[in-house]
Design a protein around this motif. Structure first.
Motif, PDB file in Angstrom:
ATOM      1  N   LEU A 216       0.838  -1.207   0.000  1.00 25.37           N
ATOM      2  CA  LEU A 216       0.000   0.000   0.000  1.00 25.37           C
ATOM      3  C   LEU A 216       0.871   1.255   0.000  1.00 25.37           C
ATOM      4  O   LEU A 216       0.637   2.184  -0.773  1.00 25.37           O
ATOM      5  CB  LEU A 216      -0.929  -0.022   1.222  1.00 25.37           C
ATOM      6  CG  LEU A 216      -1.795   1.210   1.454  1.00 25.37           C
ATOM      7  CD1 LEU A 216      -2.707   1.459   0.267  1.00 25.37           C
ATOM      8  CD2 LEU A 216      -2.628   1.048   2.731  1.00 25.37           C
ATOM      9  N   GLY A 217       1.875   1.248   0.866  1.00 26.67           N
ATOM     10  CA  GLY A 217       2.748   2.419   0.965  1.00 26.67           C
ATOM     11  C   GLY A 217       3.471   2.698  -0.346  1.00 26.67           C
ATOM     12  O   GLY A 217       3.504   3.835  -0.820  1.00 26.67           O
ATOM     13  N   LEU A 218       4.017   1.637  -0.963  1.00 20.39           N
ATOM     14  CA  LEU A 218       4.745   1.830  -2.220  1.00 20.39           C
ATOM     15  C   LEU A 218       3.801   2.270  -3.345  1.00 20.39           C
ATOM     16  O   LEU A 218       4.142   3.129  -4.150  1.00 20.39           O
ATOM     17  CB  LEU A 218       5.477   0.540  -2.606  1.00 20.39           C
ATOM     18  CG  LEU A 218       6.620   0.130  -1.676  1.00 20.39           C
ATOM     19  CD1 LEU A 218       7.260  -1.173  -2.157  1.00 20.39           C
ATOM     20  CD2 LEU A 218       7.676   1.226  -1.582  1.00 20.39           C
ATOM     21  N   SER A 219       2.606   1.675  -3.363  1.00 18.26           N
ATOM     22  CA  SER A 219       1.638   2.077  -4.391  1.00 18.26           C
ATOM     23  C   SER A 219       1.289   3.539  -4.237  1.00 18.26           C
ATOM     24  O   SER A 219       1.153   4.275  -5.227  1.00 18.26           O
ATOM     25  CB  SER A 219       0.348   1.264  -4.287  1.00 18.26           C
ATOM     26  OG  SER A 219       0.625  -0.092  -4.309  1.00 18.26           O
ATOM     27  N   PHE A 220       1.128   3.963  -2.984  1.00 17.07           N
ATOM     28  CA  PHE A 220       0.792   5.357  -2.724  1.00 17.07           C
ATOM     29  C   PHE A 220       1.897   6.278  -3.246  1.00 17.07           C
ATOM     30  O   PHE A 220       1.623   7.254  -3.943  1.00 17.07           O
ATOM     31  CB  PHE A 220       0.568   5.575  -1.229  1.00 17.07           C
ATOM     32  CG  PHE A 220       0.368   7.018  -0.852  1.00 17.07           C
ATOM     33  CD1 PHE A 220      -0.799   7.678  -1.191  1.00 17.07           C
ATOM     34  CD2 PHE A 220       1.351   7.720  -0.165  1.00 17.07           C
ATOM     35  CE1 PHE A 220      -0.984   9.012  -0.862  1.00 17.07           C
ATOM     36  CE2 PHE A 220       1.178   9.051   0.162  1.00 17.07           C
ATOM     37  CZ  PHE A 220       0.012   9.701  -0.190  1.00 17.07           C
ATOM     38  N   LEU A 221       3.147   5.921  -2.937  1.00 18.23           N
ATOM     39  CA  LEU A 221       4.256   6.775  -3.386  1.00 18.23           C
ATOM     40  C   LEU A 221       4.349   6.788  -4.908  1.00 18.23           C
ATOM     41  O   LEU A 221       4.577   7.833  -5.522  1.00 18.23           O
ATOM     42  CB  LEU A 221       5.576   6.305  -2.769  1.00 18.23           C
ATOM     43  CG  LEU A 221       5.682   6.488  -1.245  1.00 18.23           C
ATOM     44  CD1 LEU A 221       7.029   5.987  -0.749  1.00 18.23           C
ATOM     45  CD2 LEU A 221       5.464   7.938  -0.839  1.00 18.23           C
ATOM     46  N   LEU A 222       4.127   5.626  -5.529  1.00 21.91           N
ATOM     47  CA  LEU A 222       4.163   5.561  -6.996  1.00 21.91           C
ATOM     48  C   LEU A 222       3.078   6.464  -7.590  1.00 21.91           C
ATOM     49  O   LEU A 222       3.338   7.246  -8.510  1.00 21.91           O
ATOM     50  CB  LEU A 222       3.974   4.113  -7.461  1.00 21.91           C
ATOM     51  CG  LEU A 222       3.862   3.923  -8.973  1.00 21.91           C
ATOM     52  CD1 LEU A 222       5.190   4.246  -9.650  1.00 21.91           C
ATOM     53  CD2 LEU A 222       3.426   2.510  -9.335  1.00 21.91           C
ATOM     54  N   CYS A 223       1.872   6.349  -7.044  1.00 27.51           N
ATOM     55  CA  CYS A 223       0.772   7.170  -7.565  1.00 27.51           C
ATOM     56  C   CYS A 223       1.054   8.651  -7.346  1.00 27.51           C
ATOM     57  O   CYS A 223       0.803   9.481  -8.222  1.00 27.51           O
ATOM     58  CB  CYS A 223      -0.552   6.793  -6.907  1.00 27.51           C
ATOM     59  SG  CYS A 223      -1.145   5.171  -7.397  1.00 27.51           S
ATOM     60  N   VAL A 300     -16.505   8.133  -1.682  1.00 29.00           N
ATOM     61  CA  VAL A 300     -16.704   8.438  -0.264  1.00 29.00           C
ATOM     62  C   VAL A 300     -15.468   9.133   0.301  1.00 29.00           C
ATOM     63  O   VAL A 300     -15.558  10.135   1.010  1.00 29.00           O
ATOM     64  CB  VAL A 300     -17.007   7.150   0.543  1.00 29.00           C
ATOM     65  CG1 VAL A 300     -16.907   7.398   2.043  1.00 29.00           C
ATOM     66  CG2 VAL A 300     -18.395   6.636   0.199  1.00 29.00           C
ATOM     67  N   GLY A 301     -14.300   8.637  -0.037  1.00 22.90           N
ATOM     68  CA  GLY A 301     -13.077   9.223   0.504  1.00 22.90           C
ATOM     69  C   GLY A 301     -12.771  10.585  -0.087  1.00 22.90           C
ATOM     70  O   GLY A 301     -12.195  11.439   0.573  1.00 22.90           O
ATOM     71  N   GLY A 302     -13.138  10.774  -1.341  1.00 26.46           N
ATOM     72  CA  GLY A 302     -12.837  12.037  -2.023  1.00 26.46           C
ATOM     73  C   GLY A 302     -11.907  11.754  -3.177  1.00 26.46           C
ATOM     74  O   GLY A 302     -10.738  11.418  -2.969  1.00 26.46           O
ATOM     75  N   ARG A 303     -12.409  11.911  -4.400  1.00 24.62           N
ATOM     76  CA  ARG A 303     -11.568  11.490  -5.524  1.00 24.62           C
ATOM     77  C   ARG A 303     -10.579  12.570  -5.928  1.00 24.62           C
ATOM     78  O   ARG A 303     -10.751  13.747  -5.607  1.00 24.62           O
ATOM     79  CB  ARG A 303     -12.411  11.027  -6.699  1.00 24.62           C
ATOM     80  CG  ARG A 303     -13.149  12.060  -7.457  1.00 24.62           C
ATOM     81  CD  ARG A 303     -14.171  11.335  -8.321  1.00 24.62           C
ATOM     82  NE  ARG A 303     -14.877  12.238  -9.183  1.00 24.62           N
ATOM     83  CZ  ARG A 303     -14.598  12.374 -10.476  1.00 24.62           C
ATOM     84  NH1 ARG A 303     -13.627  11.691 -11.035  1.00 24.62           N
ATOM     85  NH2 ARG A 303     -15.291  13.204 -11.219  1.00 24.62           N
ATOM     86  N   GLY A 304      -9.536  12.099  -6.618  1.00 24.49           N
ATOM     87  CA  GLY A 304      -8.500  13.030  -7.042  1.00 24.49           C
ATOM     88  C   GLY A 304      -7.616  13.476  -5.899  1.00 24.49           C
ATOM     89  O   GLY A 304      -7.059  14.570  -5.927  1.00 24.49           O
ATOM     90  N   THR A 305      -7.489  12.654  -4.870  1.00 21.52           N
ATOM     91  CA  THR A 305      -6.667  13.044  -3.722  1.00 21.52           C
ATOM     92  C   THR A 305      -5.709  11.936  -3.278  1.00 21.52           C
ATOM     93  O   THR A 305      -4.819  12.189  -2.478  1.00 21.52           O
ATOM     94  CB  THR A 305      -7.552  13.380  -2.502  1.00 21.52           C
ATOM     95  OG1 THR A 305      -8.325  12.229  -2.164  1.00 21.52           O
ATOM     96  CG2 THR A 305      -8.481  14.533  -2.796  1.00 21.52           C
ATOM     97  N   LEU A 306      -5.909  10.718  -3.716  1.00 22.12           N
ATOM     98  CA  LEU A 306      -5.148   9.523  -3.310  1.00 22.12           C
ATOM     99  C   LEU A 306      -5.368   9.180  -1.838  1.00 22.12           C
ATOM    100  O   LEU A 306      -5.796   8.070  -1.511  1.00 22.12           O
ATOM    101  CB  LEU A 306      -3.652   9.662  -3.610  1.00 22.12           C
ATOM    102  CG  LEU A 306      -3.280   9.802  -5.094  1.00 22.12           C
ATOM    103  CD1 LEU A 306      -1.769   9.866  -5.248  1.00 22.12           C
ATOM    104  CD2 LEU A 306      -3.841   8.684  -5.944  1.00 22.12           C
ATOM    105  N   VAL A 307      -5.092  10.145  -0.941  1.00 18.67           N
ATOM    106  CA  VAL A 307      -5.299   9.870   0.484  1.00 18.67           C
ATOM    107  C   VAL A 307      -6.768   9.547   0.727  1.00 18.67           C
ATOM    108  O   VAL A 307      -7.116   8.624   1.474  1.00 18.67           O
ATOM    109  CB  VAL A 307      -4.884  11.094   1.330  1.00 18.67           C
ATOM    110  CG1 VAL A 307      -5.206  10.858   2.792  1.00 18.67           C
ATOM    111  CG2 VAL A 307      -3.403  11.368   1.151  1.00 18.67           C
ATOM    112  N   GLY A 308      -7.643  10.285   0.057  1.00 13.77           N
ATOM    113  CA  GLY A 308      -9.078  10.055   0.191  1.00 13.77           C
ATOM    114  C   GLY A 308      -9.454   8.638  -0.213  1.00 13.77           C
ATOM    115  O   GLY A 308     -10.293   7.996   0.433  1.00 13.77           O
ATOM    116  N   ALA A 309      -8.833   8.127  -1.253  1.00 13.16           N
ATOM    117  CA  ALA A 309      -9.143   6.771  -1.709  1.00 13.16           C
ATOM    118  C   ALA A 309      -8.818   5.763  -0.617  1.00 13.16           C
ATOM    119  O   ALA A 309      -9.598   4.839  -0.344  1.00 13.16           O
ATOM    120  CB  ALA A 309      -8.353   6.462  -2.977  1.00 13.16           C
ATOM    121  N   ILE A 310      -7.665   5.949   0.036  1.00 13.12           N
ATOM    122  CA  ILE A 310      -7.271   5.035   1.108  1.00 13.12           C
ATOM    123  C   ILE A 310      -8.272   5.138   2.257  1.00 13.12           C
ATOM    124  O   ILE A 310      -8.780   4.127   2.751  1.00 13.12           O
ATOM    125  CB  ILE A 310      -5.844   5.365   1.601  1.00 13.12           C
ATOM    126  CG1 ILE A 310      -4.851   5.194   0.444  1.00 13.12           C
ATOM    127  CG2 ILE A 310      -5.466   4.490   2.780  1.00 13.12           C
ATOM    128  CD1 ILE A 310      -3.421   5.562   0.799  1.00 13.12           C
TER     129      ILE A 310
END
Ligand SMILES: Nc1ncnc2c1ncn2[C@@H]1O[C@H](COP(=O)(O)OP(=O)(O)OP(=O)(O)O)[C@@H](O)[C@H]1O
Ligand SMILES: [Mg+2]
Lengths: 377, 260
Positions: A216-223, A300-310
């Motif tokens: 998850l962490g690596l995917s987040f950094l890649l994105c 629900v999380g908020g799109r276009g933010t990445l953090v929101g998706a998590i």
């Protein structure tokens, strides 16, 4: 302004803190704390949290293509399931002669179907490296072909959503068939070992949680890296005015294909991490409803933010776990209601609400300061 | 020789080299001919204004040149041998043909700076774009452009928050940063104040010569200010061509357009 750093210093702090919790604290609370003590993390929660991490990876992939490039794929679950099947095939091959029929090579369901030898597409899956490669390559190849056909023909919006839904539905029907050679209805299950470790053992489960958190962490950094690049800005431009991007000389096909394939790879890895933690993969994972649910997490999380998706993936799935335990018949209504509420009232999702709240607090603090006699600028 | 032609672009003498050549271009939408056997030649370094009533086919002509609309028949030649009708929008843009749209179209959710960054002339490949970093030269070019279009103080604002006139300028800035040879400008001064219009005329006159410009406008004041050869389109073909004074004396032009 020129060099977009991956995260702000505060972002890195939150990132490392979350990583510390998932990779150090939770495993320690499970393995080291005294069972029953208030610090103790019960065994059943370990794979559950690991599963949420996999969902969060899937949500990240969805946000990359939907939130940033405007590609509302409603077939993202298919890439997840394909990655899961690749891992499942590896796990099946590890069973060896410990199956019910004691066949050293053939999985039980093949013996049951009276198959005499392993189909060609099962070759190589006894090797972890090969399976791991396929986990990434199979979803990537499908995404490449589908994306190339769709984006080149300028299929966008709802048509793309329909095509991707149809794709996952078709795959579900195909995988339900026994003679496809993937265990039909029952799918792949009864796994024994992963890399020589017992899949069910508490230590392995903790290991899988850690692997999922790292994934998850690596995917987040890649994105983050992709959306912070110039290509990320091209994607956002595409999302809002695709034809204008063409007149600047960029090929929307290339940019979209890139993020679509990367998203499929992340989804495939998420599926591969998910399967050993839940102990089964079956065609139900291809169900169109699953893919729609992924879009709901992100909304629900908020799109276009990445953090929101998590956040969205964790919030909705925690609610799901709780509700399907407490009142299973309510879950689908809840999900529907959630979607309506978010679309109508929180178009920017939970993260949007949090950010608004922050700016409002900052603003009220600023007015409080301004109330004192300060020289106007 | 070329310089002489440029010195008096209104003169009906043949231009040096032809940069853009449309021959017998017809475009029909459900049987309605938006362009009807349109032929037009634009010289290298020339500035040309195109006028004509609503629906005359001015925007459609730009659509054909930029690869957005495929003509039913006819040829669109760029330079010596390139046939534009075979190319898509991105390929046409990469040949050095830039376009400003009738309705200002900037990327509303990107900042002013980001809009300019995307427009900047660089490699457009997917991987090159992924790895792209703004170097000092690029930054300086963007800053100069921000100053030229008067948006220096707005670079971190989202483009959607700009006024109509500012969006027009931003779009012109984007167009120039791509360093095109041929600029197609569809009603560039619509929504601009008189002062802004004057500045635009001045800018275009500076660009002419080193660039080729095709300017579509309804604002006669502006067309007069540019003072270059005028092509009048009507029902998809050329009705008249020449200096503004010349076409204004044409009775048919007065009937269909100017005398309204
Ligand atoms: N995609 C389309 N489908 C159908 N008809 C179209 C299309 N595009 C343009 N037209 C028609 O073609 C004709 C020419 O349109 P065009 O936009 O080129 O005119 P114009 O000269 O730019 O007019 P204006 O001064 O109003 O901008 C109009 O009658 C318009 O309705
Ligand atoms: Mg027009």
């Amino acid at each position: 302004m020129t060099r977009h750093s991956l995260l702000t210093p505060r972002g890195w702090l939150v990132f490392l803190a979350a990583g510390f919790v998932l990779i150090v604290l939770l495993p320690a609370a499970n393995r080291l704390a005294a069972p029953g003590g208030w610090l103790y993390l019960p065994d059943y929660l370990v794979p559950l949290i690991g599963k949420y991490c996999c969902y969060a990876m899937l949500a990240l992939a969805m946000d990359l293509i939907w939130g940033y490039a405007g590609i509302l794929s409603l077939g993202q679950g298919a890439f997840f399931a394909l990655g899961g099947y690749c891992m499942g095939m590896y796990l099946m091959r590890q069973i060896g002669d410990r199956g019910v029929y004691k066949n050293p090579v053939l999985p039980d369901f093949m013996v049951f179907l009276n198959w005499k030898e392993l189909p060609w597409y099962w070759q190589g899956f006894d090797m972890f490296w090969f399976a791991a490669l396929m986990v990434v390559l199979v979803p990537a190849a499908l995404a490449f072909v589908l994306g190339w056909l769709a984006f080149r023909s300028r299929v966008t919006g709802v048509y793309l959503s329909i095509i991707t839904q149809a794709m996952t539905f078709a795959l579900m029907l195909a995988f339900f068939r026994n003679n496809m050679g993937f265990g039909g209805n029952n799918g792949l299950t009864d796994f024994k070992d992963l890399l020589g470790l017992q899949v069910q053992s508490p230590t392995t489960r903790v290991g899988l949680l850690i692997a999922s958190a790292v994934g998850l962490g690596l995917s987040f950094l890649l994105c983050r890296w992709i959306v912070g690049s110039k290509l990320g800005r091209v994607c956002r431009a595409l999302r809002d005015a695709e034809s204008r991007v063409r007149f600047l000389g960029y090929s929307p096909t290339g940019a979209k294909l890139f993020v679509f394939v990367v998203a499929a790879m992340i989804s495939g890895i998420a599926g591969a991490l998910y399967v050993p933690q839940v102990g089964i993969i079956n065609p139900g994972e291809f169900s169109p409803a699953n893919s729609i649910e992924i879009a709901i997490w992100v909304a629900v999380g908020g799109r276009g933010t990445l953090v929101g998706a998590i956040l969205g993936a964790f919030i909705v799935n925690a609610a799901k776990t709780w509700l399907t335990g407490a009142a299973p018949e309510v879950w689908l209504f809840f999900l529907g209601a959630l979607f309506i509420v978010v679309t109508l009232l929180l178009p920017r999702g939970v993260l949007g609400v949090m950010r608004d709240w922050q700016t409002r607090r900052a603003a009220s603090r600023a007015t409080a300061v301004a109330a004192k006699p300060v020289e106007a600028t | 020789m070329n310089a002489i032609a440029l010195a008096d672009p209104i003169a009906d003498t043949a231009m040096g080299d032809t940069l853009l050549y449309l021959e017998d271009v017809t475009v029909s939408f459900d049987g309605f001919k938006a362009l009807n056997a349109l032929s037009l030649a634009i010289g290298k370094g020339e500035m040309r204004t195109v006028i004509g009533p609503n629906g005359a086919g001015k925007t459609t002509m730009m659509d054909v040149i930029t690869g957005k609309t495929r003509p039913d028949t006819g040829r669109v030649q760029f330079g010596d041998r390139i046939d534009l009708t075979r190319l898509d929008e991105a390929a046409v843009a990469n040949l050095g043909i830039g376009r400003k749209f009738q309705k200002p179209t900037v990327f509303e959710n990107l900042t002013v700076f980001e809009n300019l960054e995307l427009a900047l002339k660089t490699s457009r490949g997917t991987f090159a774009t992924l790895m792209a970093r703004l170097d000092g030269t690029a930054l300086r070019k963007i800053d100069e452009m921000l100053a030229l279009i008067g948006l220096g103080g707005h670079k971190a604002r989202s483009a959607g928050a700009l006024s109509h006139g500012q969006k027009q300028w931003l779009e012109i800035g984007m167009l120039l940063l791509a360093e095109p040879q041929l600029l197609l400008l569809d009603e560039p001064v619509a929504g601009m104040t008189d002062i802004e219009t004057e500045q635009t005329a001045k800018l275009f006159k500076e660009l002419a010569g080193s660039h080729t410009l095709v300017v579509v406008e309804h604002d006669m004041q502006f067309v007069r200010e540019l003072g270059v050869r005028v092509t009048v389109l009507h029902e998809g073909s050329v009705l008249a061509e020449g200096s503004l004074d010349h076409v204004q004396k044409n009775q048919r032009v007065v009937d269909v357009y100017l005398g309204r």
